[in-house]
Design an enzyme around this catalytic site. Structure first.
Site, PDB file in Angstrom:
ATOM      1  N   TYR A 139       0.804  -1.235   0.000  1.00 56.86           N
ATOM      2  CA  TYR A 139       0.000   0.000   0.000  1.00 56.86           C
ATOM      3  C   TYR A 139       0.834   1.282   0.000  1.00 56.86           C
ATOM      4  O   TYR A 139       0.294   2.367  -0.070  1.00 56.86           O
ATOM      5  CB  TYR A 139      -0.874   0.056   1.264  1.00 56.86           C
ATOM      6  CG  TYR A 139      -1.563  -1.233   1.602  1.00 56.86           C
ATOM      7  CD1 TYR A 139      -2.579  -1.735   0.797  1.00 56.86           C
ATOM      8  CD2 TYR A 139      -1.211  -1.948   2.742  1.00 56.86           C
ATOM      9  CE1 TYR A 139      -3.212  -2.921   1.112  1.00 56.86           C
ATOM     10  CE2 TYR A 139      -1.849  -3.135   3.072  1.00 56.86           C
ATOM     11  CZ  TYR A 139      -2.846  -3.616   2.247  1.00 56.86           C
ATOM     12  OH  TYR A 139      -3.467  -4.774   2.562  1.00 56.86           O
TER      13      TYR A 139
ATOM     14  N   ASP B  48       2.984   2.830  -1.970  1.00 56.63           N
ATOM     15  CA  ASP B  48       3.033   3.780  -3.091  1.00 56.63           C
ATOM     16  C   ASP B  48       1.794   4.686  -3.047  1.00 56.63           C
ATOM     17  O   ASP B  48       1.889   5.899  -3.157  1.00 56.63           O
ATOM     18  CB  ASP B  48       3.092   3.024  -4.419  1.00 56.63           C
ATOM     19  CG  ASP B  48       4.212   2.000  -4.431  1.00 56.63           C
ATOM     20  OD1 ASP B  48       5.334   2.380  -4.749  1.00 56.63           O
ATOM     21  OD2 ASP B  48       3.957   0.835  -4.066  1.00 56.63           O
TER      22      ASP B  48
ATOM     23  N   TYR C 161       5.951  -7.394   7.378  1.00 56.31           N
ATOM     24  CA  TYR C 161       5.989  -8.255   6.197  1.00 56.31           C
ATOM     25  C   TYR C 161       6.027  -9.713   6.626  1.00 56.31           C
ATOM     26  O   TYR C 161       6.480 -10.025   7.737  1.00 56.31           O
ATOM     27  CB  TYR C 161       7.239  -7.939   5.357  1.00 56.31           C
ATOM     28  CG  TYR C 161       7.219  -6.547   4.771  1.00 56.31           C
ATOM     29  CD1 TYR C 161       6.289  -6.203   3.801  1.00 56.31           C
ATOM     30  CD2 TYR C 161       8.118  -5.577   5.204  1.00 56.31           C
ATOM     31  CE1 TYR C 161       6.254  -4.913   3.274  1.00 56.31           C
ATOM     32  CE2 TYR C 161       8.092  -4.295   4.679  1.00 56.31           C
ATOM     33  CZ  TYR C 161       7.153  -3.971   3.714  1.00 56.31           C
ATOM     34  OH  TYR C 161       7.111  -2.706   3.198  1.00 56.31           O
TER      35      TYR C 161
ATOM     36  N   GLN D 217      -6.337   5.521   5.933  1.00 54.68           N
ATOM     37  CA  GLN D 217      -5.017   6.005   6.368  1.00 54.68           C
ATOM     38  C   GLN D 217      -5.113   6.857   7.640  1.00 54.68           C
ATOM     39  O   GLN D 217      -4.321   6.703   8.567  1.00 54.68           O
ATOM     40  CB  GLN D 217      -4.388   6.816   5.235  1.00 54.68           C
ATOM     41  CG  GLN D 217      -2.923   7.076   5.418  1.00 54.68           C
ATOM     42  CD  GLN D 217      -2.349   7.844   4.246  1.00 54.68           C
ATOM     43  OE1 GLN D 217      -2.842   8.930   3.908  1.00 54.68           O
ATOM     44  NE2 GLN D 217      -1.321   7.317   3.630  1.00 54.68           N
TER      45      GLN D 217
ATOM     46  N   GLY E  66       7.568  -0.672   5.573  1.00 54.59           N
ATOM     47  CA  GLY E  66       7.513   0.229   4.422  1.00 54.59           C
ATOM     48  C   GLY E  66       8.069   1.602   4.739  1.00 54.59           C
ATOM     49  O   GLY E  66       9.070   1.740   5.439  1.00 54.59           O
ATOM     50  N   GLU E  67       7.411   2.619   4.235  1.00 54.26           N
ATOM     51  CA  GLU E  67       7.955   3.969   4.360  1.00 54.26           C
ATOM     52  C   GLU E  67       6.959   4.905   5.042  1.00 54.26           C
ATOM     53  O   GLU E  67       7.309   5.693   5.910  1.00 54.26           O
ATOM     54  CB  GLU E  67       8.342   4.398   2.940  1.00 54.26           C
ATOM     55  CG  GLU E  67       8.167   5.794   2.545  1.00 54.26           C
ATOM     56  CD  GLU E  67       9.012   6.142   1.322  1.00 54.26           C
ATOM     57  OE1 GLU E  67       9.622   5.271   0.684  1.00 54.26           O
ATOM     58  OE2 GLU E  67       9.051   7.348   1.016  1.00 54.26           O
TER      59      GLU E  67
ATOM     60  N   SER F 275       4.135   4.120   7.001  1.00 57.40           N
ATOM     61  CA  SER F 275       3.812   3.774   8.396  1.00 57.40           C
ATOM     62  C   SER F 275       5.032   4.014   9.295  1.00 57.40           C
ATOM     63  O   SER F 275       4.886   4.341  10.478  1.00 57.40           O
ATOM     64  CB  SER F 275       3.332   2.326   8.507  1.00 57.40           C
ATOM     65  OG  SER F 275       4.259   1.432   7.941  1.00 57.40           O
TER      66      SER F 275
HETATM   67  O1  TRH Z   1       2.395  -1.194   2.374  1.00 65.37           O
HETATM   68  P1  TRH Z   1       3.835  -1.010   2.574  1.00 65.37           P
HETATM   69  O2  TRH Z   1       4.583  -2.226   2.823  1.00 65.37           O
HETATM   70  O3  TRH Z   1       4.432  -0.283   1.314  1.00 65.37           O
HETATM   71  C1  TRH Z   1       5.740  -0.522   0.853  1.00 65.37           C
HETATM   72  C2  TRH Z   1       6.577   0.675   0.905  1.00 65.37           C
HETATM   73  O4  TRH Z   1       6.075   1.709   0.106  1.00 65.37           O
HETATM   74  C3  TRH Z   1       7.957   0.294   0.417  1.00 65.37           C
HETATM   75  O5  TRH Z   1       8.818   1.390   0.516  1.00 65.37           O
HETATM   76  C4  TRH Z   1       7.841  -0.169  -1.009  1.00 65.37           C
HETATM   77  O6  TRH Z   1       9.063  -0.542  -1.479  1.00 65.37           O
HETATM   78  C5  TRH Z   1       6.871  -1.320  -1.043  1.00 65.37           C
HETATM   79  O7  TRH Z   1       5.633  -0.992  -0.445  1.00 65.37           O
HETATM   80  C6  TRH Z   1       6.587  -1.738  -2.441  1.00 65.37           C
HETATM   81  O8  TRH Z   1       4.098  -0.044   3.828  1.00 65.37           O
HETATM   82  P2  TRH Z   1       3.884   1.522   4.047  1.00 65.37           P
HETATM   83  O9  TRH Z   1       4.819   2.322   3.205  1.00 65.37           O
HETATM   84  O10 TRH Z   1       3.953   1.743   5.469  1.00 65.37           O
HETATM   85  O11 TRH Z   1       2.435   1.824   3.531  1.00 65.37           O
HETATM   86  C7  TRH Z   1       1.282   1.376   4.137  1.00 65.37           C
HETATM   87  C8  TRH Z   1       0.181   2.386   3.914  1.00 65.37           C
HETATM   88  O12 TRH Z   1      -1.073   1.773   4.211  1.00 65.37           O
HETATM   89  C9  TRH Z   1       0.294   3.585   4.838  1.00 65.37           C
HETATM   90  O13 TRH Z   1      -0.067   4.761   4.149  1.00 65.37           O
HETATM   91  C10 TRH Z   1      -0.712   3.299   5.933  1.00 65.37           C
HETATM   92  C11 TRH Z   1      -1.759   2.566   5.165  1.00 65.37           C
HETATM   93  N1  TRH Z   1      -2.660   1.685   5.938  1.00 65.37           N
HETATM   94  C12 TRH Z   1      -4.005   1.992   5.979  1.00 65.37           C
HETATM   95  O14 TRH Z   1      -4.427   3.010   5.429  1.00 65.37           O
HETATM   96  N2  TRH Z   1      -4.850   1.175   6.666  1.00 65.37           N
HETATM   97  C13 TRH Z   1      -4.433   0.048   7.302  1.00 65.37           C
HETATM   98  O15 TRH Z   1      -5.263  -0.675   7.915  1.00 65.37           O
HETATM   99  C14 TRH Z   1      -3.031  -0.251   7.265  1.00 65.37           C
HETATM  100  C15 TRH Z   1      -2.505  -1.461   7.985  1.00 65.37           C
HETATM  101  C16 TRH Z   1      -2.178   0.582   6.561  1.00 65.37           C
END
Ligand code: TRH
Length: 356
Positions: free
Chosen positions: A13, A15, A187, A242, A259-260, A262
């Site tokens: 999520y 990106d 993860y 979010q 990720g980035e 969170s």
């Molecule tokens: O989902 P991610 O693992 O995304 C990652 C990162 O972007 C990483 O850098 C990239 O290389 C990879 O994807 C492909 O983790 P991240 O970045 O924390 O993003 C999660 C998003 O989801 C964040 O904006 C919070 C949101 N979220 C919700 O809106 N509701 C939820 O219930 C949860 C658990 C998360």
């Protein structure tokens, strides 16, 4: 100015999470006109669903393919085009830019990093054969780089659950008021089962909030469900918006994030956390984690430093859990320092200044 943000969801999520946060900052804080072209609208809309409708309605969310016919849209020539995480612009969209009377600026928005080398690459040009000016933009923690997305800044010390989001009311009603709260968003591959068993053995009452899909990750519903000590209570959350997820982080005593996006939110929540950084094959993630810890632990005493490094590298909680209160004080100080460093408005404001 008019901004077009291109968001291709590789997996997960993050990106969409970063693009949405950037779009809302540019629109609601800086009065910019923003369109997002995304190849996974359901995911983007899910993340954006909790936001104030007044903020959302101002952002034009479009399918990726809608950009092929740039002329069909009421807003035509953008001033700035963002390629999030280096995603390639659709050829037909690029062609429409080439014939536009005024050329926009293209920004390659890179991944967030605490590594020192990004200082030398931030805002450097990336010459293209099509001739439209393109620049690298590196989000980061140092003053000289692109900053972090700080919008919306959570209120300090949010410990009393106010305005519980409706889809979390059920889970929240099961929380034990005296118990510590830990949220988990990581993860596959994290040693979660062993980690939870060890946490349970400490003997404290702890409520564990599993984000969407994590019960399956732990095989809770499978053939060999985990048998945890009674002092731990596992609660599964639905996928929330979010804004609601940001709120959850602020309501917990400890968060596991990934990720980035969170990762940044856990810091802004001012709570201790484990960053389960996105694993990369060449182990580049270890370098990134070390670079972050170098900054995060700069002013800590050796005992806390060792405890945090142990936690972040998945040592069992019994090895470091006793430092949680001191770590909390440190997390609050880090939050203040972060907000002070980003006092110029953080990533969105720095991007605007660069473009100007
Ligand atoms: O989902 P991610 O693992 O995304 C990652 C990162 O972007 C990483 O850098 C990239 O290389 C990879 O994807 C492909 O983790 P991240 O970045 O924390 O993003 C999660 C998003 O989801 C964040 O904006 C919070 C949101 N979220 C919700 O809106 N509701 C939820 O219930 C949860 C658990 C998360």
């Amino acid at each position: 100015m008019r901004w077009d943000i291109f968001c291709q969801i590789v997996d997960n999520y993050g990106d969409a999470g970063v693009c949405w946060r950037l779009a809302r900052s540019l629109s609601s804080l800086h009065g910019q006109e923003v369109r997002i072209f995304c190849d996974d609208l359901p995911t983007l809309n899910l993340l954006a669903s909790g936001v104030d409708p007044f903020i959302k309605q101002k952002i034009d969310i479009q399918a990726w393919e809608a950009s092929y016919d740039n002329t069909r849209h009421p807003v035509q020539s953008p001033d700035v085009v963002i390629e999030a995480f280096g995603c390639e612009l659709p050829e037909r969209y690029l062609t429409s830019l080439l014939i536009a009377p005024i050329k926009p600026l293209i920004i390659n928005l890179e991944y967030l990093s605490a590594e020192p080398w990004i200082v030398d690459f931030h805002t450097k040009p990336s010459p293209q054969s099509h001739g439209i000016p393109k620049y690298f933009f590196f989000p980061g923690f140092q003053e000289e780089v692109g900053g972090i997305l700080i919008d919306p800044v959570p209120a300090e010390g949010q410990t009393v659950a106010k305005n519980i989001p409706s889809d979390l009311k059920d889970v929240w009603s099961k929380l034990r008021s005296h118990a510590k709260r830990v949220s988990i968003f990581c993860y596959p591959g994290a040693p979660l089962r062993q980690w939870l068993m060890d946490l349970g053995a400490i003997g404290e009452d702890i409520d564990i909030l599993l984000t969407y899909g994590h019960a399956e990750l732990l095989n809770l519903t499978g053939e060999q469900p985990i048998q945890l000590p009674g002092n731990l209570q596992l609660l599964s959350m639905p996928f929330v918006s979010q804004d609601e997820y940001d709120w959850v982080l602020s309501q917990c005593d400890f968060n596991i994030v990934r990720g980035e996006d969170s990762f940044v939110r856990a810091q802004l929540a001012g709570k201790p956390f484990i960053w389960h950084i996105y694993p990369q094959e060449d182990r580049a993630h270890e370098v990134k984690l070390t670079a972050f810890l170098d900054l995060y632990l700069e002013d800590t005493n050796p005992e806390l430093r060792l405890a945090i490094i142990a936690a972040m590298t998945w040592a069992m909680p019994s090895e470091w859990f006793s430092t949680l209160n001191t770590w909390h004080t440190h997390a609050q100080a880090w939050r203040s320092q972060l907000l002070q460093n980003q006092g110029d408005g953080g990533l969105a404001a720095r991007l605007l200044r660069f473009v100007a």
